[in-house]
Motif scaffolding. Structure first.
Motif, short mmCIF file in Angstrom:
data_model
loop_
_atom_site.label_atom_id
_atom_site.label_comp_id
_atom_site.label_asym_id
_atom_site.label_seq_id
_atom_site.Cartn_x
_atom_site.Cartn_y
_atom_site.Cartn_z
N THR A 44 -15.81 -18.47 -18.70
CA THR A 44 -16.40 -17.13 -18.67
C THR A 44 -17.90 -17.22 -18.92
O THR A 44 -18.70 -16.55 -18.25
CB THR A 44 -15.73 -16.24 -19.72
N ASP A 68 -13.57 -12.87 -12.97
CA ASP A 68 -13.17 -13.46 -14.24
C ASP A 68 -11.72 -13.12 -14.53
O ASP A 68 -11.41 -12.02 -14.98
CB ASP A 68 -14.08 -12.94 -15.36
N GLU A 69 -10.84 -14.05 -14.30
CA GLU A 69 -9.41 -13.87 -14.52
C GLU A 69 -8.92 -12.50 -14.08
O GLU A 69 -8.32 -11.77 -14.87
CB GLU A 69 -9.07 -14.07 -16.02
MG LIG Z 1 -12.58 -16.27 -20.36
#
Ligand SMILES: [Mg+2]
Ligand SMILES: Nc1ncnc2c1ncn2[C@@H]1O[C@H](COP(=O)(O)OP(=O)(O)O)[C@@H](O)[C@H]1O
Lengths: 375, 574
Positions: free
Chosen positions: A45, A166-167
């Motif tokens: 991240t 991000d995910e």
């Molecule tokens: Mg993360």
């Protein structure tokens, strides 16, 4: 398209400092679906947010489309809103006070687009993600999957050079996650945007990506296509992080026509991948699904006899633990065609082209089958 | 309800009937009595005859509309000022890289320990046109003709009221600022929005419900407060609703209490106040809907103040000086003087502890201290207990008619303390045989009514955040209602409940309005004593009492903040 050079990020608070990214360099090609894969807390991240300009790294340089957007040495830091990127957040970050239309229109309005054009563009993107009928809904009335689509639509509509994700699927339940995964891949292929995708889920990474960067402890461990990383990993970390793995300690004792001859606790074996490692090889990787259970001795090498000690049936496959010579246990996964019982004697064959030599630290107690846990 | 579940109807209604009864007695009875009294010739509810003359007299009098207008300007002015400062403080503390945030929090919350009436007295000593210390200094150093500031004005009242409202504003707003998912702002930036566009289109609309809720709350307080307008405005004839009621009840011409008129006025203001309370309720709910914290990936990225870090810190210090250091400083000085005199080197030799000694040796003062402690402890304990039961019933239970309980427990927020005081006078004059009239218990009842809305709102929050599975797990482990309450609910919510308890305790200790109206010979509280000294022309004795009140308040407020910081499930608001 995207160049990251020697990125470093050290979080400093009053007393402690924490090295989230140590030294990461990579380069992403135009139109590529590029994934950052690694366990929770490895710095994915942080890397992604540095590209977006949401964090200020403490070292290195980033350029987008050939234009530098960050350089520590030159004290250059282009603010986020001026970077040619868009981003999908893990929490979706759908603005609750706006309608679906309002959310998706925002990037266009921020760019100063006339409202007639905004409407037609937003409508296009909403039908692309299958939300054409939801434009006037309040964003808070949507299900998780729909919110996710809004987030994707909002990112797509900006038509930025790079899409950062991000995910994006981690908050969905398993079924929906698989469906969205397919849709995502489809969309990306269709629109052709360069995408940087962050995930800790190896299945997601393998099925979506053109290339994957495996990250651990703030460092790039290995970079390659899904098949390279899965079938021919170069590090023990990659081998055990992606997929199930038996990492067997070994020693190379000679050469064979199709690889290197290695000694393992349960006998001699020919390993076909990375035979050049020779004396520096410490482990041989065997994936449970690459082991065949056979009845007759159809092969001359890499064939072993053993006894099944336990059976785990999971529907699409059956997993056996098989005890070989010297009480060494190995895991075997087969499709549920022939079912066997615990206690049965079996013969197995491990194809040499699926035995991967690895050079790791020589130590005992390496954890076999290390799989990712939730981020 | 393991054992009683079978008895269905009774079990479903038992909590409602029980709590409903208590709340009806505390809230509805005074309101009904107030309404009835407004149509009685004498204003006393059980007297003979009916009349509309109270209404006719009230609403045909232009003075009444003047009163409404003044009250309105006072409430709006104080609310806006407090809101501006409160929003700034909440943003600075929750969203920026302001230095020394721990200290800043203390400096913003601690002023709560200064009772508003002391704040008013302190600022009169600083800014009165004739003897105010700051005015003196300014006239002396700048060579001015006359005093630059006059505290005895509507702006003076607004200024002091706003200072006293800032801590509450901050406490209401800071969770909203803290809980806003920073991804929402970041999504705006990655969408290409600059700072101002993000502020205008994302941040402000998201915070609007919380700001609106705080605004409605401040308006309510602005409409009902007595202490600051009473101390600053009454002597110079600037009346707001509450001070006018006190005037009519106490000092009106002829010494006759004008109860009928009071009730007629009260009805008008109650209508406005209930409207505000309804707005507040709705805004609070809306604010709750907008809280979008997902927990995952939550990393507040503080706004970089850069060169503004220390100037911003300076603003907080200035607020703290204005709200606490300056007024308490001048009070302390006054408490050490034999007669009132501005601080100066010459007067330093006259410093005496006589006022303090007098406070501790005076029988009436000691009794007032005892009364204050008894009233505060009993009232806050009852409020906490009742609040927990109300919240459990409203938030958790499946009791029938719980909506009714919810509304009844919320209503008192809109009833001014002075009105509760007047209504209780009616009630217990009628039931004089109970002996409650003139005793400390009538004040306990008044405070119970006043603070039940704050208490139950705060415990609502606590109960809502407690996952229902926890209670169900206790039940499925075989624990009955009482055991699961005692072993699971109470321990988990205890710090938060204690925080509510202390918050109410602190407010009971500083509350003046209803106690002032309900005072008899034996039930005076410390603030009432202080008020009497002050309005009786003994500022130095008042100051000495005030200093000790602040000391006590400091202890209680610190304890409260300690508990809030320790409670996992969130503390009191307001
Ligand atoms: Mg993360
Ligand atoms: N604002 C921050 N302050 C201090 N440490 C942080 C901050 N943000 C992230 N970290 C730490 O940096 C490391 C990497 O975080 P992150 O990039 O979020 O990992 P990932 O996304 O791979 O799970 C973690 O150990 C995390 O705790």
């Amino acid at each position: 398209m995207l160049e990251i050079n020697n990125l470093r990020m050290e979080y400093r608070s009053e007393h402690v400092s924490h090295l989230a990214v140590d030294d990461i360099s990579l380069s992403v090609r135009p139109g590529e679906f590029f994934t950052l894969l690694g366990p929770s807390g490895c710095g994915k991240t942080t890397t992604l947010r540095s590209v977006a300009g949401l964090e200020t790294p403490t070292g290195g340089a980033i350029s987008i489309n050939g234009e530098p957007v960050f350089s520590h040495d030159r004290a250059l830091n282009v603010p986020t809103q001026k970077r040619d990127i868009s981003m999908v957040f893990q929490s979706y970050a759908i603005w609750p006070h706006m309608s679906v239309f309002g959310n998706v229109a925002f990037p266009l309005q921020a760019a100063g687009m006339p409202s007639r054009q905004v409407r037609s563009k937003v409508d296009d993107v909403l039908s692309l993600v299958g939300l054409a009928d939801y434009a006037d809904r309040s964003a808070t009335q949507l299900s998780g999957g729909q919110q996710q689509r809004v987030a994707v639509a909002r990112a797509f509509v900006k038509e930025a050079a790079i899409l950062l994700l991000d995910e994006p699927l981690s908050n969905l339940d398993a079924k929906l996650r698989e469906q969205m995964r397919r849709e995502m891949r489809h969309l990306q292929k269709r629109v052709g945007t360069t995408s940087i995708y962050v995930t800790h889920d190896q299945d997601e990474a393998l099925s979506l990506s053109d290339r994957i960067a495996v990250i651990d402890g703030g460092n790039l461990i290995e970079l390659g296509t899904p098949t390279e990383l899965y079938l021919k990993p170069k590090s023990t970390f990659t081998a055990s992080f992606i997929g199930q793995a038996d990492l067997i300690e070994c020693q190379v004792v000679g050469k064979a026509a199709d690889g290197a001859k290695v000694r393992t606790p349960f006998g001699e074996l020919i390993a076909g991948v990375h035979p050049h490692l020779a004396g520096s090889a410490t482990h041989v990787l065997v994936r449970p699904e690459c082991v065949e259970l056979i009845d007759a001795a159809t092969h001359d090498t890499n064939t072993f006899d053993g006894t099944i000690t336990s059976v785990m049936f999971s529907g699409k496959s059956v997993e056996y633990h098989v005890r070989l010579a010297n009480d060494f246990e190995i895991t075997v996964q087969t499709p549920p065609i022939v079912l066997r019982e615990a206690g049965a004697s079996v013969r197995m064959h491990i194809p040499p082209e699926r035995c991967v030599l690895l050079a790791g630290e020589r130590r005992t107690g390496i954890e076999p089958r290390q799989t990712a846990v939730a981020a | 309800m393991k054992a009683t579940a079978g008895s269905g109807f009774a079990a479903r209604w038992a909590p409602t009937v029980l709590l409903g009864g208590i709340l009806f007695y505390l809230v509805a009875v005074p309101l009904i009595v107030l309404l009835v009294s407004s149509v009685k010739p004498t204003g006393l509810p059980l007297d003979q005859g009916w009349t509309l003359s109270n209404y006719a007299r009230t609403y045909s009098d232009p003075k009444f509309y003047e009163l409404v207008w003044t009250t309105f300007r006072f409430a709006v002015g104080a609310s806006l000022l407090a809101l501006s400062i409160g929003v700034l403080m909440a943003w600075l503390v929750e969203r920026t890289d302001l230095p020394a945030k721990g200290l800043v929090r203390v400096m913003v919350i601690l002023p709560m320990a200064t009772p508003p009436l002391l704040l008013a007295i302190g600022w009169i000593m600083l800014l009165s046109p004739r003897t105010g210390f700051i005015n003196d200094v300014l006239v002396g150093t700048l060579g001015l003709e006359g005093a630059p500031f006059d505290i005895f004005s509507l702006s003076g009242m607004i200024f002091v009221e706003a200072l006293s409202l800032v801590p509450s504003t901050f406490l209401i707003l800071s969770p909203a600022f803290r809980n806003m998912d920073p991804n929402l702002e970041e999504a705006a930036v990655t969408s290409g929005a600059g700072f101002w566009l993000m502020l205008r289109r994302i941040v402000l609309p998201l915070l609007l419900p919380a700001i609106l809720a705080a605004g409605a709350f401040l308006m309510i307080v602005g409409f009902v407060v007595f202490d600051i307008p009473g101390i600053i405005g009454m002597p110079v004839g600037i009346f707001v609703l509450a001070s006018h009621i006190v005037y009519l009840a106490h000092d009106a011409a002829g010494g006759m209490s004008q109860y009928g008129l009071i009730s007629a006025i009260a009805v008008f203001f109650l209508a406005i106040l209930f409207l505000l309370a309804w707005t507040y309720q709705r805004a609070t709910r809306q604010a709750g809907r907008f809280v979008t914290v997902t927990g995952k990936n939550f990393r507040p990225r503080p706004f970089q103040l850069k060169g503004w870090r220390w100037p911003a810190f300076g603003i907080v210090v200035v607020y703290f000086m204005l709200a606490t250091v300056a007024p308490i400083g001048i009070l302390t000085w006054a408490s050490l003087m034999p007669f009132y005199a501005s601080p100066s080197w010459e007067m330093l030799q006259n410093v005496t502890l006589a006022n303090h000694e007098a406070f501790f040796s005076n029988r009436r003062a000691v009794q007032a201290a005892q009364n204050s402690v008894i009233i505060a402890v009993v009232a806050s304990t009852l409020v906490a207990l009742l609040s927990v039961l109300i919240s459990w019933t409203v938030v958790r239970s499946k009791a029938a008619g719980k909506k009714f309980i919810d509304i009844l427990s919320f209503m008192p927020i809109a009833i001014p303390g002075v009105m509760i005081g007047v209504a209780l006078i009616y009630v217990y004059l009628v039931f004089s045989w109970t002996g409650i009239y003139g005793s400390v218990w009538i004040i306990v009842i008044a405070y119970l009514t006043t603070y039940i809305s704050f208490g139950s709102r705060a415990t609502h929050g606590v109960m809502t955040q407690l996952h229902p599975d926890l209670e169900d797990a206790a039940r499925t482990s075989g624990a009955g209602w009482l055991r699961s309450m005692w072993r699971v609910i109470v321990p988990l919510t205890l710090p938060a409940i204690l925080a509510v308890w202390i918050w109410v305790l602190a407010h009971c200790m500083r509350e003046l309005s209803s106690a002032l109206l309900l005072q008899g010979n034996n039930n005076r509280t410390v603030p009432v004593l202080l008020y009497n000294y002050w309005s009786g022309g003994q500022p130095n004795r008042a100051a000495a009492v005030g200093v000790w009140l602040v000391v006590a308040m400091l202890v209680v407020v610190s304890l409260w903040q300690f508990l809030v910081s320790r409670s996992r499930v969130g503390g009191a608001k307001g």
